[in-house]
Every structure is written in C-alpha cells, then in structure tokens.
Enzyme design. Structure first.
Site, mmCIF file in Angstrom:
data_model
loop_
_atom_site.group_PDB
_atom_site.id
_atom_site.type_symbol
_atom_site.label_atom_id
_atom_site.label_comp_id
_atom_site.label_asym_id
_atom_site.label_seq_id
_atom_site.Cartn_x
_atom_site.Cartn_y
_atom_site.Cartn_z
ATOM 1 N N ARG A 173 84.753 77.940 -40.018
ATOM 2 C CA ARG A 173 84.424 77.394 -38.697
ATOM 3 C C ARG A 173 84.649 75.884 -38.629
ATOM 4 N NH1 ARG A 173 85.296 81.631 -38.833
ATOM 5 N NH2 ARG A 173 84.076 83.480 -38.306
ATOM 6 N N SER A 222 77.847 82.476 -31.504
ATOM 7 C CA SER A 222 76.984 82.225 -32.659
ATOM 8 C C SER A 222 76.519 80.774 -32.662
ATOM 9 C CB SER A 222 77.733 82.530 -33.956
ATOM 10 O OG SER A 222 78.042 83.902 -34.047
ATOM 11 N N GLU A 292 77.016 75.833 -35.478
ATOM 12 C CA GLU A 292 78.403 76.189 -35.182
ATOM 13 C C GLU A 292 78.768 75.683 -33.796
ATOM 14 O OE1 GLU A 292 80.782 80.389 -34.646
ATOM 15 O OE2 GLU A 292 79.575 80.123 -36.444
#
Length: 309
Positions: A173, A222, A292
């Site tokens: 990520r 998320s 995130e």
C-alpha cells in the site's frame, strides 16, 4: 493585490472553482472545501498549473476518485487538482496498455479484456482512478498495482516524462512518487489468457466484497494497513470497537476495518474512531496501527494525535 486564485485562473486553461466542496467528491462523503479546485484542459495546462503554484508558493494536492481519502472539516488550503480522464491519449501495443491516470480503475480490465488480456483481476471492485491506485499501490490478496505497472508518466513544473516502476519504491500500500509530481498516464503490462475465467474470478471477488464489506454505505475502504501476520479488522474487533460510533461515523458492524458515514459524519468524528482504535490496539497488543487512508487538508493537531498527513 491580485489574489493568487485569479492568477492561476488567468494562466491555466480548464476549470477552476473557488471554495469547491470536496466531501461529495470522496467516497466517504466527508470534508470541507478547497481554496481552488482545478481541472486542467490538457497536458499543457497541467504543466502551466505546476509552474504557477511553484512561482506563487501555493500548496498543491492531487485528488483522484476520492477513495481512501479523508478531507479535513476545515478544508484544504491551496490548489486541489483533478486529472481529467481524457487528459492524455491512451495507447495499446501488444500486451502493454498506456492509460490515463484520471481514468477509473475499471478502465484497466475493460480495455484488457477487449484485447484478450488478463492479469488484472485484483482491480475488480477497487474504486477510484488509476492514478490513485498507483499512488497507494492498491490491491487485494490476489495482486496489486506493482504487479502490472511498468512505467508511469509524471508531470512536474520542469516537464513531463516516464519513470520506471522500479524507481517508485512500491511496497505494501505504498508508492514513493516524487514531491510535486502528478501522475498523468500509467503503462501496464498484462498477458494473453482466458477472459471468461478472468471475468468469473472478478465477479467472485465482487460477490465476496458485497458479503464482507459495507458497500451500501459511504466509506473510504480499508482504514488501517494489516500489520505483519495479522489483520487490522481482527484487532479492532478484538478490542470491542466493531459497531462503535462517534457522531455520524462508526466502525462498521460488517467489517471492523471500515469506517462508514452513517449520516452527517465529520472528519473529526472519523479521526476520533481512528485514534480510539490505535490507542486500544496499542495498549492491548503492542501493535501500532498505520493508516491506509490519506489525510488531506487543514486538520487540527489535537485531533490527529500522531496520525500522519
């Protein structure tokens, strides 16, 4: 004295909107306004915008499709730029696609399947734009952007050019784009394969997401990255926060790593949930959860409590 916004509107071809609401341009529907929202008309206009903000000393922020983004209630100072889907032409060459960064992520599999190509199944159901997907190395358990990105075209105040994927520091990520650079096109390498099987795999992933994620309510995807060997959702649920609410925001009772806007949520409500989860998980498990989601704008320091913008 001329307002810097007047100067940018004069120099840059395209759409320039003062005090533009940003909440509705994000998937969680939260946040204030941008001093100036700019949609350049063409690559030349984008280049001029980058030179203008450099000359004027104005902050620049890029907003893609608004997924994985939380905008501050107080808004965003400076310029927010949105790259139009048709800013630059797309090209195909064999198994390689060159697509605009402002295109929705679905453009990758639509074009790929039309050419008999596969290998992008992970992108099914991931919202946002291709440029945004590159910027966060979006993906799932079956793949991520670094698996298919070959090069990206970056625009800066000094010009535009391609940068090889190996120079972008892709990790979980994470993508390390140069400061001040804007992704304009993405070159992706796919492979010939069974399109029907690819479509079936993507549909199965969409069905799984509908069962396990709160897709019927505004959310930004998320919230925290999964720590090594564990899952952020499991940790948040284990400390008793699944379904917990602050103001108009709550940890989903479907998936504990998703914050949803239950109606009238503010960014302060959302940050309250994030900070509470980080504190409880750290106290019980000794694990420091990392966000995130990207924080964009003029947040109050006391609300951040260590979260990184």
């Amino acid at each position: 004295m001329t307002d810097w916004r007047d100067e940018i509107a004069r120099r840059v071809r395209g759409e320039a909107v003062r005090d533009a609401p940003l909440g509705g341009r994000t998937t969680i529907r939260v946040g204030g306004t941008a001093d100036l929202l700019v949609r350049p008309a063409d690559p030349g206009a984008l280049a001029e915008l980058l030179r203008a903000v450099r000359d004027l000393g104005v902050p620049l922020h890029v907003l893609g499709g608004g997924a994985n983004t939380l905008v501050a209630d107080a808004g965003v100072r400076g310029v927010v730029v949105r790259v139009p889907p048709d800013l630059a032409p797309e090209q195909t060459r064999g198994e390689t696609l060159l697509l605009g960064a402002g295109q929705p992520t679905s453009r990758l599999w639509v074009r790929g399947h039309a050419l008999g190509l596969v290998g992008m199944e992970f992108i099914a159901g991931i919202p946002g734009t291709l440029g945004g997907a590159v910027a966060m190395n979006a993906g799932t358990q079956i793949g991520e952007m670094k698996d298919v990105v070959r090069r990206v075209e970056l625009a800066t105040a000094d010009g535009a050019g391609f940068v090889d994927a190996t120079a972008l520091g892709f990790a979980y990520r994470t993508c390390r784009l140069p400061t001040g650079a804007v992704v304009t096109r993405v070159e992706l390498a796919l492979r010939p394969g069974d399109v029907a099987a690819s479509e079936a795999s993507m549909q199965a992933d969409r069905d799984r997401r509908r069962r396990t994620q709160p897709l019927d309510r505004p959310n930004f995807g998320s919230t925290f990255r999964n720590p090594p060997g564990d899952y952020a959702g499991r940790l948040i649920e284990a400390v008793g926060l699944k379904g917990h609410r602050i103001g108009g925001a709550l940890w989903s009772d479907v998936h504990a790593n998703f914050v949803v806007n239950a109606g009238g949520a503010t960014s302060r409500d959302v940050l309250g949930l994030l900070n509470l989860a980080r504190t409880r998980v750290k106290e019980r498990f000794g694990i420091a959860l990392e966000t995130e989601v990207r924080l964009l704008g003029a947040f109050v320091a006391e609300d951040l409590q260590g979260l990184t913008i």
